[in-house]
Write a protein that holds these residues in place. Structure first.
Motif, PDB file in Angstrom:
ATOM      1  N   GLY A   1      38.064  22.213  31.220  1.00  8.44           N
ATOM      2  CA  GLY A   1      37.095  23.176  30.721  1.00  8.44           C
ATOM      3  C   GLY A   1      36.872  24.304  31.695  1.00  8.44           C
ATOM      4  O   GLY A   1      37.668  24.514  32.615  1.00  8.44           O
ATOM      5  N   LEU A   2      35.790  25.015  31.484  1.00  2.91           N
ATOM      6  CA  LEU A   2      35.415  26.164  32.306  1.00  2.91           C
ATOM      7  C   LEU A   2      34.272  25.754  33.225  1.00  2.91           C
ATOM      8  O   LEU A   2      33.278  25.162  32.772  1.00  2.91           O
ATOM      9  CB  LEU A   2      34.985  27.321  31.403  1.00  2.91           C
ATOM     10  N   VAL A   3      34.415  26.076  34.497  1.00  5.65           N
ATOM     11  CA  VAL A   3      33.395  25.718  35.481  1.00  5.65           C
ATOM     12  C   VAL A   3      33.301  26.829  36.513  1.00  5.65           C
ATOM     13  O   VAL A   3      34.296  27.520  36.785  1.00  5.65           O
ATOM     14  CB  VAL A   3      33.736  24.363  36.143  1.00  5.65           C
ATOM     15  N   GLN A   4      32.133  27.014  37.082  1.00  5.47           N
ATOM     16  CA  GLN A   4      31.961  28.012  38.129  1.00  5.47           C
ATOM     17  C   GLN A   4      32.487  27.491  39.462  1.00  5.47           C
ATOM     18  O   GLN A   4      32.503  26.270  39.709  1.00  5.47           O
ATOM     19  CB  GLN A   4      30.492  28.388  38.263  1.00  5.47           C
ATOM     20  N   ALA A   5      32.886  28.408  40.290  1.00  8.20           N
ATOM     21  CA  ALA A   5      33.344  28.037  41.628  1.00  8.20           C
ATOM     22  C   ALA A   5      32.250  27.246  42.338  1.00  8.20           C
ATOM     23  O   ALA A   5      31.066  27.577  42.252  1.00  8.20           O
ATOM     24  CB  ALA A   5      33.699  29.289  42.419  1.00  8.20           C
ATOM     25  N   GLY A   6      32.687  26.175  43.006  1.00  3.10           N
ATOM     26  CA  GLY A   6      31.749  25.285  43.669  1.00  3.10           C
ATOM     27  C   GLY A   6      31.318  24.115  42.821  1.00  3.10           C
ATOM     28  O   GLY A   6      30.716  23.157  43.333  1.00  3.10           O
TER      29      GLY A   6
ATOM     30  N   GLY B   1      48.686  18.054  28.875  1.00  2.00           N
ATOM     31  CA  GLY B   1      47.978  18.952  29.765  1.00  2.00           C
ATOM     32  C   GLY B   1      46.589  19.319  29.282  1.00  2.00           C
ATOM     33  O   GLY B   1      46.328  19.337  28.076  1.00  2.00           O
ATOM     34  N   THR B   2      45.725  19.609  30.239  1.00  2.00           N
ATOM     35  CA  THR B   2      44.374  20.060  29.927  1.00  2.00           C
ATOM     36  C   THR B   2      44.046  21.233  30.850  1.00  2.00           C
ATOM     37  O   THR B   2      44.329  21.201  32.052  1.00  2.00           O
ATOM     38  CB  THR B   2      43.350  18.915  30.086  1.00  2.00           C
ATOM     39  N   GLN B   3      43.478  22.278  30.277  1.00  2.00           N
ATOM     40  CA  GLN B   3      43.215  23.501  31.025  1.00  2.00           C
ATOM     41  C   GLN B   3      41.931  23.369  31.833  1.00  2.00           C
ATOM     42  O   GLN B   3      40.888  22.953  31.307  1.00  2.00           O
ATOM     43  CB  GLN B   3      43.094  24.684  30.060  1.00  2.00           C
ATOM     44  N   VAL B   4      42.030  23.751  33.091  1.00  2.63           N
ATOM     45  CA  VAL B   4      40.858  23.862  33.962  1.00  2.63           C
ATOM     46  C   VAL B   4      40.776  25.313  34.417  1.00  2.63           C
ATOM     47  O   VAL B   4      41.737  25.845  34.985  1.00  2.63           O
ATOM     48  CB  VAL B   4      40.966  22.926  35.175  1.00  2.63           C
ATOM     49  N   THR B   5      39.650  25.945  34.152  1.00  2.00           N
ATOM     50  CA  THR B   5      39.442  27.337  34.550  1.00  2.00           C
ATOM     51  C   THR B   5      38.202  27.416  35.421  1.00  2.00           C
ATOM     52  O   THR B   5      37.122  26.987  35.015  1.00  2.00           O
ATOM     53  CB  THR B   5      39.276  28.240  33.326  1.00  2.00           C
ATOM     54  N   VAL B   6      38.391  27.953  36.621  1.00  2.00           N
ATOM     55  CA  VAL B   6      37.295  28.117  37.558  1.00  2.00           C
ATOM     56  C   VAL B   6      36.951  29.601  37.629  1.00  2.00           C
ATOM     57  O   VAL B   6      37.821  30.430  37.912  1.00  2.00           O
ATOM     58  CB  VAL B   6      37.660  27.576  38.948  1.00  2.00           C
ATOM     59  N   SER B   7      35.699  29.922  37.393  1.00  2.00           N
ATOM     60  CA  SER B   7      35.267  31.319  37.372  1.00  2.00           C
ATOM     61  C   SER B   7      34.360  31.614  38.567  1.00  2.00           C
ATOM     62  O   SER B   7      33.746  30.724  39.149  1.00  2.00           O
ATOM     63  CB  SER B   7      34.524  31.606  36.075  1.00  2.00           C
ATOM     64  N   SER B   8      34.282  32.885  38.895  1.00  3.02           N
ATOM     65  CA  SER B   8      33.451  33.292  40.043  1.00  3.02           C
ATOM     66  C   SER B   8      32.017  33.546  39.628  1.00  3.02           C
ATOM     67  O   SER B   8      31.695  33.594  38.455  1.00  3.02           O
ATOM     68  CB  SER B   8      34.039  34.546  40.670  1.00  3.02           C
TER      69      SER B   8
END
Length: 123
Positions: free
Chosen positions: A10-15, A116-123
């Motif tokens: 999924g989508l997660v913020q940095a840290g 596969g599973t998408q990992v997206t890290v956002s700032s």
């Protein structure tokens, strides 16, 4: 028929943190090496972590100290706990299984792969 099914991306913020799961069906799970690979945009697939038993694990330098691989043989499931996520951890994460009790960092040593599973890290 062997099947690996990943979840938890999924989508997660940095840290932040995420936990990936992979259920393995159709094999003698407990005696096999399991691993998580990842493929970052524009790059080749690379290993993140591998596990045979809880005391036999491998981590790439890029994730060591932040990611933890574990397995629950009763549930035929392998996990990847990802903490302190960075922008550069953005990738498609793949679960892989090897029909030998020897951890390896090489893609070619693994017999079966999940989709596969998408990992997206956002700032």
């Amino acid at each position: 028929q062997v099947q690996l099914v990943e979840s938890g991306g999924g989508l997660v913020q940095a840290g932040g943190s995420l936990r990936l799961s992979c259920v393995d069906s159709g094999r003698t799970f407990s005696s096999n090496t399991m691993a998580w690979f990842r493929q970052r945009p524009g790059e080749e697939r690379e290993i993140a972590a591998a596990i045979l038993w809880s005391t036999s694990t491998y981590y790439s330098d890029s994730v060591k100290g932040r990611f933890t691989i574990s397995r629950d043989n009763a549930k035929n499931t392998v996990y990847l706990q990802m903490n302190s996520l960075k922008l550069e951890d953005t990738a498609v994460y793949y679960c892989a299984a090897r029909d030998r009790p020897v951890p390896s960092s090489r893609q070619g040593d693994y017999n079966d792969w999940g989709q596969g599973t998408q990992v997206t890290v956002s700032s």
